[in-house]
Design a protein around this motif. Structure first.
Motif, PDB file in Angstrom:
ATOM      1  N   GLU A  32      -6.784   1.335 -10.356  1.00 31.95           N
ATOM      2  CA  GLU A  32      -7.518   2.109  -9.354  1.00 31.95           C
ATOM      3  C   GLU A  32      -7.953   3.459  -9.911  1.00 31.95           C
ATOM      4  OE1 GLU A  32      -5.667   1.566  -5.182  1.00 31.95           O
ATOM      5  OE2 GLU A  32      -4.075   0.955  -6.569  1.00 31.95           O
ATOM      6  N   LEU A  34      -9.627   7.453  -8.773  1.00 32.23           N
ATOM      7  CA  LEU A  34      -9.577   8.424  -7.681  1.00 32.23           C
ATOM      8  C   LEU A  34     -10.386   9.647  -8.074  1.00 32.23           C
ATOM      9  CD1 LEU A  34      -8.148   9.625  -5.035  1.00 32.23           C
ATOM     10  CD2 LEU A  34      -6.479  10.581  -6.642  1.00 32.23           C
ATOM     11  N   TYR A  42     -11.522  12.411  -0.470  1.00 36.59           N
ATOM     12  CA  TYR A  42     -11.469  11.679  -1.737  1.00 36.59           C
ATOM     13  C   TYR A  42     -12.359  10.446  -1.676  1.00 36.59           C
ATOM     14  CZ  TYR A  42      -8.112   8.583   0.696  1.00 36.59           C
ATOM     15  OH  TYR A  42      -7.505   7.723   1.585  1.00 36.59           O
ATOM     16  N   MET A  44     -12.063   6.492  -3.655  1.00 39.23           N
ATOM     17  CA  MET A  44     -11.039   5.721  -4.363  1.00 39.23           C
ATOM     18  C   MET A  44     -11.386   4.249  -4.307  1.00 39.23           C
ATOM     19  SD  MET A  44      -7.016   5.616  -3.296  1.00 39.23           S
ATOM     20  CE  MET A  44      -5.867   4.420  -3.973  1.00 39.23           C
ATOM     21  N   HIS A  56      -9.439   2.465   0.526  1.00 39.45           N
ATOM     22  CA  HIS A  56     -10.511   2.455  -0.461  1.00 39.45           C
ATOM     23  C   HIS A  56     -11.848   2.754   0.208  1.00 39.45           C
ATOM     24  CE1 HIS A  56      -8.193  -0.126  -3.633  1.00 39.45           C
ATOM     25  NE2 HIS A  56      -7.858   1.155  -3.650  1.00 39.45           N
ATOM     26  N   TYR A 304      -1.959  10.718  -2.996  1.00 36.90           N
ATOM     27  CA  TYR A 304      -3.107   9.908  -2.561  1.00 36.90           C
ATOM     28  C   TYR A 304      -2.727   8.438  -2.696  1.00 36.90           C
ATOM     29  CZ  TYR A 304      -5.953  14.137  -2.917  1.00 36.90           C
ATOM     30  OH  TYR A 304      -6.476  15.397  -2.745  1.00 36.90           O
ATOM     31  N   PRO A 305      -3.153   7.621  -1.689  1.00 42.12           N
ATOM     32  CA  PRO A 305      -4.171   7.958  -0.692  1.00 42.12           C
ATOM     33  C   PRO A 305      -3.666   8.337   0.694  1.00 42.12           C
ATOM     34  CG  PRO A 305      -3.909   5.588  -0.795  1.00 42.12           C
ATOM     35  CD  PRO A 305      -2.941   6.156  -1.791  1.00 42.12           C
ATOM     36  N   GLY A 618      -2.831   4.143 -11.112  1.00 41.68           N
ATOM     37  CA  GLY A 618      -3.894   5.065 -10.749  1.00 41.68           C
ATOM     38  C   GLY A 618      -4.376   5.735 -12.017  1.00 41.68           C
TER      39      GLY A 618
END
Length: 664
Positions: A32, A34, A42, A44, A56, A304-305, A618
């Motif tokens: 993922e 970000l 954000y 993502m 997302h 996050y998230p 991430g």
């Protein structure tokens, strides 16, 4: 999978990730990216482009910074020359981070298309750019899927659409509109707009949550890429006047990240030039958590998230995210923000999810956040070289400590018999081990917790130092610290050769379970154990708790140990502090090891596996937690403030002492 770094500019680097991401759709769907905006907003998603979480999306705006996060633009569904899989995972030939900006390259024979995503700093605005690198021309179609709900989930909103000169305005019922714009191309509204249901969310299914999502198919942008116009930029924003000049917006993003690295170099002139690439990446990762708090404050996002800003996480993270990176002014604003919201001698543990909700007593359910505040303030004074903040806050600091001595909310009070701090009543959960499914705390830890008292003694020592700065008499605080330091020996468990985790609990018995909490007695400035005791604690934690990405929260030999973090919320909460590995404890462990043994290279080696982890979950950041059992799969938030902060702070502290250590 280890990312590799090559220069992009004298400061920001391009971090390329292994070809396995591009060759394996499964990995591309798991990894993922970000990007953030300094407001709590954000964007993502997965490298593959397919959403796997409710969180997302290409624009999750913080409508009342840093809270009231709202998913606005879910996805741009891409089609190239009529092929709906034109930018699918099998077309990816490379993926990289340019600083924090994700960049994909997709290929069809000799045709190569480049895509980037970034956010404007200080604005709820996301840019998505596409540029034809070679081959073509191609016709690119981008279908926008929109929403207006919390990223946690929610009911279907009522949305209407209106055409703009170069885009679309989306109008939620009883809420401010947002826009989709582009610098080129033709927008066509869907007639009628279509709710796409049943979008699978694999990661949420694994967490026992709603496993599908729905989004409104709103409009499609069609544009031809080729000479003389090889690129197009799409903008999603809460502002109609958002910049659609992709080159200018990207340059501003890069200037911001260059500025972060310049501040770090200025703060660490002896360390930064020789720092490894992964440390430079952590400096950039740190910025994701630093946010504005309306109307005039500042704070740190915990992770996050799904996390907002939390007092405990903020104070544990402040030194690594701001002081080590040369952002003392921002650290001061954060400290002033929390001081302004203190009540009954406590800083808030959490803020409401909505800006119009008041703080009440429940928001202050922490015994350690306020003690970490003293540690953060002392570190700010040292890093900034200024006494001004201490002088300004000193009357408030006196009141805070007086409340702890006399007793305050949640049974927090000093025991006059030994000078130690006790806390807890009912079903409260006041320490960092705060999992509480339904109405039952999993690890209430009522009584005198070992790390709380290490923090308490250090806070009293800091208070004595602050008194000297202001010209006040430090005697009372020094005497309280001396009494508590002597009382701290009550934590020693000679049978196990380590500290009890909690003493004087409701049952009258001491809790002898092995947890990492006692490491704060070694890593904080005030030494509380003898060298022999400290060596025994460090060795035991190293043998039973240490993994390559953090420390287990409970000894695997304990009958309550849970080696896997997964399933629904109840199962996850039962494992959260009962064996799950926490990355942030690597910092205290490495620092304690260095202070005890003086071997900087050996101490730093405990942090180095995090370089590999930057490419494992991430991308470009550090996860919150990992399974206690091998292979220690990453879990929880893909980007966690105190994971990044404690690793960065420990690396900075240990590296800064290397010459002295080498001479021992």
């Amino acid at each position: 999978m280890t990312p590799t770094s090559t220069p992009m500019s004298p400061r920001v680097a391009v971090v390329r990730f292994g070809s396995e991401i591009c060759g394996d759709p499964r990995l591309a769907a798991e990894r993922e990216w970000l990007v953030t905006n300094g407001l709590g907003g954000y964007a993502m998603g997965t490298v593959s482009g397919a959403p796997s979480r409710s969180y997302h999306g290409l624009l999750i705006a913080a409508l009342a910074p840093p809270v009231e996060r709202t998913l606005l633009l879910s996805q741009l569904q891409e089609s190239v020359d009529g092929d709906p899989d034109g930018c699918g995972p099998l077309r990816i030939v490379s993926f990289a981070l340019e600083g924090t900006v994700p960049r994909w390259r997709f290929a069809w024979g000799e045709t190569l298309l480049e895509k980037r995503i970034w956010m404007a700093q200080g604005a709820n605005t996301t840019h998505v750019s596409y540029r034809l690198v070679r081959g073509g021309p191609i016709q690119l179609s981008l279908t926008a899927w929109v929403q207006h709900r919390s990223p946690h989930g929610g009911e279907r909103p009522w949305l209407t659409l209106a055409s703009l000169a170069r885009g679309v305005e989306v109008r939620p019922l009883a809420a401010a509109p947002f826009v989709l714009l582009s610098d080129r191309g033709h927008w066509c509204l869907e007639e009628p707009p279509l709710w796409v249901e049943g979008v699978p969310l694999v990661a949420e299914a694994e967490r026992g949550l709603a496993s599908t999502a729905e989004h409104l198919r709103a409009a499609t942008l069609t544009v031809t890429l080729g000479d003389p116009h090889p690129g197009v930029t799409v903008v999603a924003s809460t502002r109609r006047d958002a910049c659609t000049d992709g080159d200018r917006a990207l340059a501003e993003r890069r200037d911001h990240e260059d500025g972060l690295l310049r501040s770090w170099v200025a703060a660490q002139p002896a360390l930064a030039p020789a720092a490894p690439a992964w440390i430079r990446q952590l400096v950039l990762a740190a910025d994701a958590f630093v946010v504005e708090r309306a109307p005039e404050g500042a704070s740190l996002i915990a992770g996050y998230p799904w996390f907002n800003d939390w007092g405990r996480d903020t104070m544990i993270s402040l030194a690594g995210l701001t002081l080590a990176t040369g952002r003392c002014e921002r650290a001061e604003r954060i400290l002033r923000t929390y001081a302004a919201h203190s009540s009954h001698g406590l800083i808030p543990n959490s803020f409401p999810d909505r800006a119009d909700q008041p703080l009440d007593q429940r928001a202050y359910n922490t015994v350690d956040a306020t003690l970490w505040f003293f540690q953060a303030l002392a570190e700010h004074r040292q890093a900034s070289g200024s006494d001004a903040l201490v002088r300004d806050l000193f009357p408030q600091l006196e009141g805070i400590v007086e409340h702890h001595v006399a007793g305050t909310w949640f049974g927090i009070r000093m025991d006059p018999a030994d000078g130690l701090l006790a806390a807890g009543e009912g079903e409260t959960q006041l320490t960092w081990m705060d999992a509480k499914p339904s109405d039952r705390a999993i690890t209430p830890r009522h009584g005198k917790a070992v790390e709380v008292n290490a923090l308490w003694i250090n806070a009293l020592r800091s208070m004595a130092g602050f008194s000297r700065v202001t010209g006040a008499d430090p005697g009372r605080w020094q005497a309280l610290a001396d009494r508590a330091a002597a009382g701290f020996q009550r934590f020693w468990n000679p049978r196990m050769g380590c500290c009890f985790d909690v003493i004087d609990g409701p049952s009258g018995c001491s809790d002898g379970r092995l947890r990492p909490n006692q490491l704060l007695a070694l890593s904080l400035p005030e030494p509380l154990l003898s060298p022999a005791q400290a060596a025994s604690v460090l060795a035991l934690c190293g043998r039973r708790l240490l993994t390559r990405h953090g420390l287990r929260s409970l000894d695997p030999a304990d009958p309550d140990y849970r080696g896997h973090y997964g399933g629904d919320a109840q199962r996850r909460d039962r494992a959260y502090h009962q064996g799950t590995v926490w990355a942030w404890w690597l910092g205290p462990f490495a620092l304690a090891h260095f202070r005890l043994h003086g071997d900087a290279a050996l101490a730093l080696s405990f942090l180095e596996p995090m370089a590999d982890h930057l490419g494992a979950a991430g991308l470009g950041s550090l996860s919150e937690i990992f399974d206690g059992d091998a292979p220690h799969a990453p879990r929880g938030c893909i980007a966690q403030a105190w994971s990044v902060a404690q690793v960065l702070a420990a690396w900075t502290a240990i590296s800064g002492e290397t010459p002295r250590a080498a001479g021992r």
